[in-house]
Design an enzyme around this catalytic site. Structure first.
Site, PDB file in Angstrom:
ATOM      1  N   ASN A 318       0.845  -0.866  -0.109  1.00  0.00           N
ATOM      2  CA  ASN A 318      -0.339   0.128  -0.175  1.00  0.00           C
ATOM      3  C   ASN A 318       1.257   1.431   0.308  1.00  0.00           C
ATOM      4  OD1 ASN A 318      -2.397   1.822   0.004  1.00  0.00           O
ATOM      5  ND2 ASN A 318      -3.180   1.190   2.230  1.00  0.00           N
ATOM      6  N   HIS A 349      -8.246   3.461   8.280  1.00  0.00           N
ATOM      7  CA  HIS A 349      -9.057   1.993   7.964  1.00  0.00           C
ATOM      8  C   HIS A 349      -9.928   1.896   8.708  1.00  0.00           C
ATOM      9  CE1 HIS A 349      -4.588   1.565   6.798  1.00  0.00           C
ATOM     10  NE2 HIS A 349      -5.695   0.565   5.842  1.00  0.00           N
TER      11      HIS A 349
END
Length: 463
Positions: A318, A349
């Protein structure tokens, strides 16, 4: 999932058409901005229905902040509003849907838009509200000197190439792409006359797109065959725990973690291919003279699977989110940048407890790995066999540490997470704490990092 794949495949076709028929030589920047924005809005509505209103509300709220807030505070207000709205949406998901994943889960695009909003706000603050000597070399390069127009702002946040799965990119890079300067700027960094060229080459992304589509196809096959056959939940199955020795449980943990990766490889690589197909993502030329299209790549699979340190693994997984965290948090945190960065990552998140177990565990393991590397690695560099042995051991430990850390990220809830960690005796937590007690890591202050950055900048200037 079907909507996601359908939209991304349609976006891929639209991206090829966009590059050929709406290239900067055939259309004005305004037309390119408008097309990218309208198609992005259409994809959002198609995929998420009325839930897409959340995307548009957040975008317009922060456009108001960007135009009305004072430059010294623009990044703070934008950050609080964007992260606050994202968090409220995360709370609604866990409170209303009880750990369920909606078929119209709009949180992914909202997370990407949050990254872009805060990135632009920080870079605008750097460009207008700070002196050049206060900035790092990267901050100087990416600083935005004027507020964008509404069309530029909407295009950057809602363009069809990144609205569904990202990745986050820098505002200046995106504007250079729309205006047709993106590839040219990167090519000017190379002396082409020495390479035998009379004029600048015209690199095509077609090869890079085809290569990435092959990776997405393999990832999709692995997802359909492996992921469903090796569920993470099996590692806390009572029968499995009763009959399986500790080392075998660790081995199976590695297998199920590997099986969980293909869906990320698929989504991120396909998103990268969409941007490349539109002509966006050119990053320059490597040492061999090969054109590179990895400016927006979100992962480096080879470096992930061969990582010999926790840091190396994180830096190649990521990638664009890691870059965002560095630019808006790590580089700006006055103290404890590592801890604050992990906490922000968890908050971004969502609010599932498993995320916080993962990122708090990640803080411990990162600090412990850094301490071991700084204090022990140099002893193994004196000979090739020692270096190979060190790399093999650190690879195995890194892969197991990552598996141990990310298991709660998949499980989400508290009860299965505690059950899992109890089944493996909290061994990584205990080992990390012991390492930190024996080899303490002194936190690096913001001023110390700034001094290092300035020294690096001066060194580059002298060269």
């Amino acid at each position: 999932q079907i909507n996601f794949v359908a939209c991304q495949l349609f976006a891929l076709l639209a991206a090829f058409w966009f590059r050929i028929y709406l290239s900067p030589s055939h259309a004005s920047s305004a037309v390119r901005h408008a097309f990218a924005t309208l198609f992005g809005i259409y994809f959002a509505v198609f995929c998420f229905g009325w839930y897409s209103i959340h995307l548009f509300v957040l975008v317009m709220m922060n456009y108001g902040i960007m135009n009305m807030a004072s430059i010294p505070n623009i990044h703070r207000y934008s950050f609080v509003v964007a992260m606050g709205y994202l968090t409220l949406c995360h709370i609604s998901r866990i409170y209303i849907f009880h750990y369920g994943i909606l078929t119209t889960d709009f949180s992914g695009p909202l997370m990407i838009i949050t990254q872009k909003i805060t990135t632009l706000a920080c870079q605008l603050h750097d460009g207008i509200g700070r002196q050049a000597e206060e900035l790092t070399a990267e901050q100087n390069r990416l600083a935005v000197k004027s507020r964008p127009s509404l069309l530029e702002y909407l295009s950057y946040l809602l363009n069809f190439m990144s609205i569904i799965a990202g990745p986050c990119s820098n505002y200046k890079d995106y504007i250079a792409f729309i205006e047709g300067r993106h590839v040219h700027m990167k090519l000017l960094e190379v002396n082409w006359k020495q390479k035998g060229y009379d004029r600048l080459p015209d690199p095509s992304p077609t090869g890079a797109v085809m290569y990435k589509l092959c990776i997405t196809l393999v990832s999709l096959i692995l997802f359909l065959t492996l992921t469903k056959n090796f569920p993470m939940a099996y590692i806390i199955d009572n029968e499995f725990l009763d009959k399986t020795p500790f080392l075998s449980r660790l081995g199976y943990l590695y297998v199920v973690t590997q099986a969980a990766k293909p869906k990320y490889y698929f989504a991120w690589t396909l998103a990268d291919a969409v941007n490349n197909a539109a002509g966006y993502g050119f990053s320059g030329v490597d040492e061999k003279g090969t054109f590179r299209w990895d400016l927006l790549s979100n992962l480096n699979i080879w470096n992930i699977e061969t990582a010999t340190s926790f840091k190396m693994y994180i830096e190649n997984w990521n990638i664009q989110t890691a870059a965002w965290l560095k630019r808006v948090c790590y580089d700006r945190a006055p103290w404890y940048p590592t801890a604050l960065t992990f906490i922000l990552s968890a908050l971004w998140h969502g609010i599932y407890p498993g995320y916080y177990f993962t990122f708090l565990t990640g803080i411990l393991i990162t600090l412990a790995a850094r301490a071991i590397r700084n204090n022990c690695r140099h002893y193994f560099l004196s000979s090739v066999p020692l270096k190979i042995a060190y790399d093999v051991v650190t690879w195995a430990v890194t892969q197991l540490a990552v598996c141990y850390t990310v298991a709660p990220f998949v499980m989400l809830a508290v009860e299965p997470t505690i059950k899992f960690y109890k089944s493996v005796y909290f061994h990584m937590h205990i080992l990390s704490i012991l390492v930190l007690l024996l080899l303490p890591v002194r936190p690096q202050t913001h001023s110390a990092r700034r001094a290092q950055n300035q020294a690096m900048l001066n060194s580059i200037k002298n060269k």
